[in-house]
Design a protein around this motif. Sequence first.
Motif, short mmCIF file in Angstrom:
data_model
loop_
_atom_site.label_atom_id
_atom_site.label_comp_id
_atom_site.label_asym_id
_atom_site.label_seq_id
_atom_site.Cartn_x
_atom_site.Cartn_y
_atom_site.Cartn_z
N GLU A 150 0.84 -1.19 0.00
CA GLU A 150 0.00 0.00 0.00
C GLU A 150 0.88 1.24 0.00
N ALA A 151 0.27 2.39 -0.28
CA ALA A 151 1.04 3.63 -0.39
C ALA A 151 1.82 3.91 0.89
N GLU A 152 1.18 3.64 2.04
CA GLU A 152 1.85 3.83 3.33
C GLU A 152 2.51 2.52 3.74
N PRO A 153 3.85 2.47 3.77
CA PRO A 153 4.53 1.21 4.09
C PRO A 153 4.17 0.70 5.49
N ARG A 154 4.04 -0.61 5.63
CA ARG A 154 3.75 -1.26 6.91
C ARG A 154 5.07 -1.64 7.58
N ALA A 155 5.24 -1.25 8.84
CA ALA A 155 6.49 -1.50 9.54
C ALA A 155 6.78 -2.99 9.69
N TRP A 156 5.71 -3.80 9.85
CA TRP A 156 5.93 -5.22 10.11
C TRP A 156 6.61 -5.92 8.94
N ILE A 157 6.44 -5.41 7.72
CA ILE A 157 7.03 -6.06 6.55
C ILE A 157 8.56 -5.99 6.62
N GLY A 158 9.07 -4.81 7.00
CA GLY A 158 10.51 -4.68 7.15
C GLY A 158 11.06 -5.57 8.26
N LYS A 159 10.30 -5.69 9.35
CA LYS A 159 10.73 -6.56 10.45
C LYS A 159 10.75 -8.02 10.01
N ALA A 160 9.73 -8.41 9.25
CA ALA A 160 9.68 -9.80 8.78
C ALA A 160 10.83 -10.10 7.83
N ALA A 161 11.11 -9.16 6.92
CA ALA A 161 12.23 -9.36 6.00
C ALA A 161 13.55 -9.48 6.76
N ALA A 162 13.71 -8.67 7.81
CA ALA A 162 14.93 -8.73 8.63
C ALA A 162 15.04 -10.06 9.37
N ASN A 163 13.90 -10.72 9.62
CA ASN A 163 13.87 -12.04 10.26
C ASN A 163 14.27 -13.17 9.32
N GLY A 164 14.45 -12.84 8.05
CA GLY A 164 14.74 -13.88 7.07
C GLY A 164 13.53 -14.39 6.33
N THR A 165 12.37 -13.75 6.55
CA THR A 165 11.15 -14.15 5.85
C THR A 165 11.19 -13.61 4.42
N ARG A 166 10.93 -14.47 3.44
CA ARG A 166 10.88 -14.03 2.05
C ARG A 166 9.51 -13.40 1.78
N ILE A 167 9.54 -12.17 1.29
CA ILE A 167 8.31 -11.42 1.07
C ILE A 167 7.85 -11.57 -0.38
N TYR A 168 6.64 -12.10 -0.55
CA TYR A 168 5.97 -12.18 -1.85
C TYR A 168 4.86 -11.14 -1.83
N ALA A 169 4.89 -10.19 -2.74
CA ALA A 169 3.98 -9.05 -2.66
C ALA A 169 3.12 -8.91 -3.92
N ASP A 170 1.90 -8.42 -3.71
CA ASP A 170 1.10 -7.95 -4.82
C ASP A 170 0.64 -6.53 -4.49
N VAL A 171 -0.20 -5.97 -5.33
CA VAL A 171 -0.65 -4.59 -5.15
C VAL A 171 -2.04 -4.49 -5.75
N GLY A 172 -2.81 -3.51 -5.33
CA GLY A 172 -4.17 -3.38 -5.83
C GLY A 172 -4.37 -2.15 -6.70
N TRP A 173 -5.59 -1.98 -7.13
CA TRP A 173 -5.98 -0.83 -7.94
C TRP A 173 -5.80 0.45 -7.15
N ASP A 174 -5.22 1.47 -7.77
CA ASP A 174 -5.05 2.77 -7.12
C ASP A 174 -6.24 3.64 -7.47
N PRO A 175 -7.16 3.90 -6.52
CA PRO A 175 -8.36 4.68 -6.84
C PRO A 175 -8.04 6.10 -7.27
N THR A 176 -6.87 6.62 -6.86
CA THR A 176 -6.48 7.97 -7.30
C THR A 176 -5.95 7.97 -8.73
N GLN A 177 -5.59 6.79 -9.22
CA GLN A 177 -4.98 6.61 -10.54
C GLN A 177 -3.73 7.46 -10.73
N GLN A 178 -3.03 7.73 -9.61
CA GLN A 178 -1.75 8.42 -9.69
C GLN A 178 -0.62 7.43 -9.90
N TRP A 179 -0.79 6.19 -9.40
CA TRP A 179 0.20 5.12 -9.58
C TRP A 179 1.60 5.59 -9.21
#
Length: 349
Positions: A150-179
Amino acid sequence: MDDDRPDVLLTGLLFYDLVLTGLGKPPTPGEEVWTTGMGCGPGGIANLAVAASRFGLRTSLATVFGDDFYGAHCREVLAGQEGVDLTLSRVAHGRPTPVTVALALPHPRSGEGRTIHDRALVTHGQEPPYSQDALMGDPPAARTALVHLEAEPRAWIGKAAANGTRIYADVGWDPTQQWSRDLLDQLALCHAFLPNETEAMAYTRTDSAVAALGTLSELVPVAVVTRGGDGALAVDQTTGEYADVPAVDIDVLDPTGAGDVFCAAFVAASLGGWPLEERLRFAVLAAGLSVRHHGGALAAPGWYGVDRWWRSLTDPGLKRAYGFLADRLPADPGPPVRYAPVTPPAPHG
């Protein structure tokens, strides 16, 4: 085999879905339209959780349930029926579970003379009182995490990556269409990124799925672009592989959650160490099998559904393309999966 971490770590919004299919056209004001199909069950983040669990992955879900019938039903389905670990989840007392009514609608694709399927959604609910970061805290070590950027990064994702967790990510439609390309900065934390072609082209400012894939492959080790009825393509920079596979021709009942099933299947195959083309074909097949049934979460085929498809296959071309399944399918694919019922069972007591 000695790794006792969860295979998949998930967090996100949970919904109770009521899906209506068989609509020839959308309703208009003052009109009553009868439909030929209906199914209900958990939705939202539950789509990923059930899809992953049905492929035998130890799945840990952090979400918020309402303290109503819908929340209790979703908890029972996820934990009791599907074996999802809800240790990180919470119940929001005094708040209803969000409910989504999905209308699965066919419409012609402009200029191509064929029918594609999409859905219209109407949702009632409130934002949960606990954020993703509050639910996760210091996230447990896991083999992978499936996240929605999401536009606002989630702190837990960085913590999980630092733990050695492999992050698989997707993204959704941007209602502002600013992308905003700032979102792509988060790919520095990710092992894989799996957007659809519309999202991929918009964020990379390119005009084709292939060009978008080229740009994304410079930002993340494994880049995948899904193309719905046209299949998917991917690059794995860690192995030097490229793959482009077509979709499996399957009649569509309801496309809800197909992208989530794709992601879960791709993770399952990746954890198995499969070659990229096999990973991509498997994910495309799983997503295709899911659209034959109502709803998102409970439409996931799991090993049982893939095994049944493989055993019933007669097309020689598909037999060759999916011949790898003969060595990949488990000896015991498990019991038949339960699809979305028309109505949920009555509460106990």
